[in-house]
Design a protein around this motif. Structure first.
Motif, PDB file in Angstrom:
ATOM      1  N   VAL A 106      71.459  16.502  46.213  1.00  0.00           N
ATOM      2  CA  VAL A 106      72.367  17.171  47.080  1.00  0.00           C
ATOM      3  C   VAL A 106      72.970  18.554  46.471  1.00  0.00           C
ATOM      4  O   VAL A 106      73.274  18.593  45.389  1.00  0.00           O
ATOM      5  CB  VAL A 106      73.634  16.235  47.363  1.00  0.00           C
ATOM      6  N   VAL A 107      72.667  19.578  47.215  1.00  0.00           N
ATOM      7  CA  VAL A 107      73.282  20.820  46.917  1.00  0.00           C
ATOM      8  C   VAL A 107      73.885  21.698  47.892  1.00  0.00           C
ATOM      9  O   VAL A 107      73.895  21.270  49.107  1.00  0.00           O
ATOM     10  CB  VAL A 107      71.961  21.756  46.577  1.00  0.00           C
ATOM     11  N   THR A 108      74.874  22.473  47.657  1.00  0.00           N
ATOM     12  CA  THR A 108      75.732  23.050  48.719  1.00  0.00           C
ATOM     13  C   THR A 108      74.750  24.432  49.087  1.00  0.00           C
ATOM     14  O   THR A 108      73.758  24.669  48.570  1.00  0.00           O
ATOM     15  CB  THR A 108      76.926  23.834  48.177  1.00  0.00           C
ATOM     16  N   LYS A 109      75.077  25.098  50.228  1.00  0.00           N
ATOM     17  CA  LYS A 109      74.168  26.147  50.612  1.00  0.00           C
ATOM     18  C   LYS A 109      74.094  27.356  49.703  1.00  0.00           C
ATOM     19  O   LYS A 109      73.044  28.022  49.959  1.00  0.00           O
ATOM     20  CB  LYS A 109      75.080  26.879  52.172  1.00  0.00           C
ATOM     21  N   ASP A 110      74.993  27.468  48.875  1.00  0.00           N
ATOM     22  CA  ASP A 110      74.566  28.711  47.730  1.00  0.00           C
ATOM     23  C   ASP A 110      74.178  28.290  46.632  1.00  0.00           C
ATOM     24  O   ASP A 110      73.643  28.871  45.789  1.00  0.00           O
ATOM     25  CB  ASP A 110      75.934  29.131  47.382  1.00  0.00           C
ATOM     26  N   ASP A 161      77.391  21.621  53.681  1.00  0.00           N
ATOM     27  CA  ASP A 161      78.456  22.893  53.745  1.00  0.00           C
ATOM     28  C   ASP A 161      79.614  22.112  53.791  1.00  0.00           C
ATOM     29  O   ASP A 161      80.354  21.913  54.952  1.00  0.00           O
ATOM     30  CB  ASP A 161      78.185  23.790  54.982  1.00  0.00           C
ATOM     31  N   PRO A 162      80.140  21.579  52.609  1.00  0.00           N
ATOM     32  CA  PRO A 162      81.451  20.873  52.808  1.00  0.00           C
ATOM     33  C   PRO A 162      82.739  21.571  52.962  1.00  0.00           C
ATOM     34  O   PRO A 162      82.779  22.652  52.529  1.00  0.00           O
ATOM     35  CB  PRO A 162      81.502  20.223  51.171  1.00  0.00           C
TER      36      PRO A 162
END
Length: 195
Positions: A106-110, A161-162
């Motif tokens: 799990v990764v963020t958009k950046d 995108d939390p």
């Protein structure tokens, strides 16, 4: 491949029906009449579903050979397991089987690493990813389109995108508690030194 599709709950009535906690997005396919399910513990099965119906928002099942309340109650907490072809895909391209999502990064958009999916929790209102962070703590991510923006099975990752606070606040709460506890201990130590 074997997937847990439900857990048997309490007996319902006196004719062998049981409530089940559904753990699949396709109960009509996995838990329909005629389905043969393996069990955990294995000694309880295999079980063949005879009938199924919804009552007060709960799925009720009756299994072949289970004819009374005592036999139904003996199955309580048994996990129901379906054999699934690992290459089989859900009909809707925006749906995924649990086994496809397990262990995704799990990764963020950046590109910031959040962790790895260790469990999918199916709640009545929505599904949640249970994500283990690199430090061993867990964070819950709602599996909704607004937050989970991309599932890339080729790259084995889920992009999120939390909203503010979904991830950071959980860590800050733990950190602030630790700071408060340390501060309280320092106060106790200093007041003890004066006496």
């Amino acid at each position: 491949m074997q997937l847990v599709v439900a857990r048997v709950g309490r007996a319902h009535g006196i004719k062998g029906e049981v409530t089940v906690e559904v753990r699949t997005d396709e109960p009509e396919l996995r838990l329909g009449p005629g389905a043969v399910l393996l069990t955990d513990p294995a000694s309880a099965g295999p079980l063949t579903i005879e009938t199924g119906r919804v009552h007060s928002g709960r799925l009720l099942l009756r299994f072949a050979g289970v004819r009374d309340r005592n036999a139904a109650e003996a199955l309580r907490n048994t996990l129901l397991i379906a054999e699934v072809d690992p290459d089989q895909q859900p009909e809707d391209p925006d749906e995924y089987y649990d086994h496809q999502l397990m262990d995704l990064d799990v990764v963020t958009k950046d590109g910031t690493e959040v962790g790895r999916i260790t469990e999918i929790s199916h709640l009545p209102s929505q599904d949640l990813f249970v994500v283990e962070r690199p430090d061993g703590t867990e964070v819950l991510i709602p599996f909704v389109e607004e937050i989970v923006t991309e599932i890339d099975l080729e790259e084995q990752r889920a992009v999120i995108d939390p909203p503010p606070g979904l991830i950071d606040d959980q860590a800050e709460i733990v950190s602030s508690r630790d700071t408060e506890n340390a501060s309280a201990k320092d106060d106790e130590d200093s007041s003890g030194a004066d006496a």
